[in-house]
Scaffold this active site. Sequence first.
Site, mmCIF file in Angstrom:
data_model
loop_
_atom_site.group_PDB
_atom_site.id
_atom_site.type_symbol
_atom_site.label_atom_id
_atom_site.label_comp_id
_atom_site.label_asym_id
_atom_site.label_seq_id
_atom_site.Cartn_x
_atom_site.Cartn_y
_atom_site.Cartn_z
ATOM 1 N N CYS A 232 0.811 -1.227 0.000
ATOM 2 C CA CYS A 232 0.000 0.000 0.000
ATOM 3 C C CYS A 232 0.842 1.274 0.000
ATOM 4 C CB CYS A 232 -0.932 0.020 1.204
ATOM 5 S SG CYS A 232 -2.271 -1.153 1.048
HETATM 6 N N1 COA Z 1 -20.493 -9.054 7.392
HETATM 7 C C1 COA Z 1 -21.027 -9.115 8.624
HETATM 8 N N2 COA Z 1 -20.306 -9.327 9.724
HETATM 9 C C2 COA Z 1 -18.987 -9.523 9.585
HETATM 10 C C3 COA Z 1 -18.362 -9.483 8.327
HETATM 11 C C4 COA Z 1 -19.169 -9.245 7.208
HETATM 12 N N3 COA Z 1 -18.655 -9.187 5.967
HETATM 13 N N4 COA Z 1 -17.042 -9.704 8.500
HETATM 14 C C5 COA Z 1 -16.838 -9.863 9.808
HETATM 15 N N5 COA Z 1 -18.006 -9.752 10.478
HETATM 16 C C6 COA Z 1 -18.238 -9.903 11.913
HETATM 17 C C7 COA Z 1 -17.198 -10.799 12.560
HETATM 18 O O1 COA Z 1 -17.611 -12.143 12.454
HETATM 19 C C8 COA Z 1 -17.213 -10.305 13.991
HETATM 20 O O2 COA Z 1 -18.322 -10.868 14.661
HETATM 21 P P1 COA Z 1 -18.245 -11.278 16.220
HETATM 22 O O3 COA Z 1 -17.978 -10.007 16.933
HETATM 23 O O4 COA Z 1 -19.592 -11.858 16.436
HETATM 24 O O5 COA Z 1 -17.107 -12.252 16.281
HETATM 25 C C9 COA Z 1 -17.499 -8.813 13.852
HETATM 26 O O6 COA Z 1 -18.092 -8.636 12.561
HETATM 27 C C10 COA Z 1 -16.259 -7.941 13.965
HETATM 28 O O7 COA Z 1 -15.266 -8.476 13.063
HETATM 29 P P2 COA Z 1 -13.856 -7.819 12.922
HETATM 30 O O8 COA Z 1 -13.084 -8.524 11.831
HETATM 31 O O9 COA Z 1 -13.207 -7.727 14.247
HETATM 32 O O10 COA Z 1 -14.274 -6.382 12.368
HETATM 33 P P3 COA Z 1 -13.557 -4.997 12.481
HETATM 34 O O11 COA Z 1 -14.439 -4.084 13.193
HETATM 35 O O12 COA Z 1 -12.139 -5.097 12.923
HETATM 36 O O13 COA Z 1 -13.530 -4.540 10.938
HETATM 37 C C11 COA Z 1 -12.003 -4.423 9.083
HETATM 38 C C12 COA Z 1 -12.845 -5.300 9.979
HETATM 39 C C13 COA Z 1 -11.187 -5.291 8.174
HETATM 40 C C14 COA Z 1 -12.914 -3.528 8.252
HETATM 41 C C15 COA Z 1 -11.106 -3.511 9.956
HETATM 42 O O14 COA Z 1 -10.459 -4.275 10.945
HETATM 43 C C16 COA Z 1 -10.048 -2.778 9.159
HETATM 44 O O15 COA Z 1 -10.310 -2.119 8.186
HETATM 45 N N6 COA Z 1 -8.819 -2.831 9.645
HETATM 46 C C17 COA Z 1 -7.707 -2.171 8.994
HETATM 47 C C18 COA Z 1 -7.356 -2.957 7.805
HETATM 48 C C19 COA Z 1 -6.378 -2.305 6.905
HETATM 49 O O16 COA Z 1 -6.163 -1.127 6.873
HETATM 50 N N7 COA Z 1 -5.747 -3.102 6.136
HETATM 51 C C20 COA Z 1 -4.852 -2.662 5.178
HETATM 52 C C21 COA Z 1 -5.083 -3.455 3.982
HETATM 53 S S1 COA Z 1 -3.977 -2.987 2.797
#
Ligand code: COA
Length: 385
Positions: free
Chosen positions: A168
């Site tokens: 990135c």
């Molecule tokens: N739809 C519905 N629910 C979902 C889901 C989806 N597509 N994906 C995950 N969930 C659920 C999970 O199962 C979890 O449920 P639980 O609490 O019952 O276990 C809950 O949502 C939270 O999941 P989590 O993965 O912890 O979500 P989050 O709030 O951390 O958000 C991201 C996920 C990926 C959006 C976030 O962590 C993020 O953007 N992080 C930074 C990533 C980044 O910058 N990466 C760089 C890439 S280059």
Amino acid sequence: MTRAIIAALMEPTRNPVISATGLFTPEHSISNEELVESFNRFVDRHNSAHAAAIAAGETEALTHSSVEFIEKASGIKARHVLAKEPVLDPDIMAPRWDARGNDELSMMAEIGVAACRQALERAGRDVADVDAVLCAASNMERGYPAMAIEIQQELGIDGFGFDMNVACSSATFGIQTAADYIRAGNARSVLVVSPEITSGHLNWRDRDSHFIFGDVATAVLVEDAALAPADHWDILGTRLKTVFSNNIRNNFGFLNRAVPETEGDPDKLFVQEGRKVFKEVVPMVADMILTEAERLGLDPENLRRLWLHQANAGMNRLIAQRVLGHEANDDESPTVLDTYGNTSSAGSIIAFHLHSDDLEPGDRGLICSFGAGYSAGTVFVQRVG
Ligand code: COA
């Protein structure tokens, strides 16, 4: 005057600036509603095909995705892709296009060239004056020859080109590399092009990440101030940082064939520990920006605009708040991930491209990227014109 002084006075200024940027946006876009509808159809099919094993407790049922979760957790509402139909087809869920022969322009080169042409046009630059092309992106279409050399050839540039990958942060690392070539006198005009076909590395069947990425290409023309158009951006300073982490990883590579049983393994696509990334990268990047601002003698609270990497709206809110000292509004820290998704290294450049024309001469801002590696890059700029 000695001959050395005369020679020094005749040297170009060697002061790198951003002359212009370019953007290629694929025609097709996928909304969260379309994406979730297709994903949930895949889940239902999968669960009914494996109903007996699920009932026997031998395998776990897959769970539906949701539009509300995606928007709340990431801020993403849609993403552009080069091939919409196959991505949304529950039987495929990956981009598909016809294989191209060696005499045809490759996909990355095609969209990269489109972004470069726009940057050249906006700068009023003749290709005869461009010395180098750096193709800076998260994934390369092939091992070699370099994508950059194909782009160079298509544009008709007499010079050199090479590829670089810092995930990135590829574009900001490319900008510093281009700036260093100019400072060293090895080039006066360098295109940094970031064709990001992220739909190719995204696991569209993974609920945790299927909504994250989008396709795009950006270009940044970095030049010696003496050559640049009157309306340009001075580069006040650049800084790069990397810290190894397995929390964002893509194990695809040419040695995969050495381990044939891993073929088709989802591990060969993008994987991440999103929560850990969020927690670890926000403080790393905020500290880096503040330290670099201090080194350059800049008051971060006086920055007119932040063009941050576009991965997650919550991360950007926290970083902007720590840098500016208050909750940033859209004008101070514009968002493009709502319509583009995470476009890897291109994200902060899209934000800069779309949201910089209104700044006044003297206004200062920051282009900042962060992501896998971990890697982060800052480019402090000031409008001149
Ligand atoms: N739809 C519905 N629910 C979902 C889901 C989806 N597509 N994906 C995950 N969930 C659920 C999970 O199962 C979890 O449920 P639980 O609490 O019952 O276990 C809950 O949502 C939270 O999941 P989590 O993965 O912890 O979500 P989050 O709030 O951390 O958000 C991201 C996920 C990926 C959006 C976030 O962590 C993020 O953007 N992080 C930074 C990533 C980044 O910058 N990466 C760089 C890439 S280059």
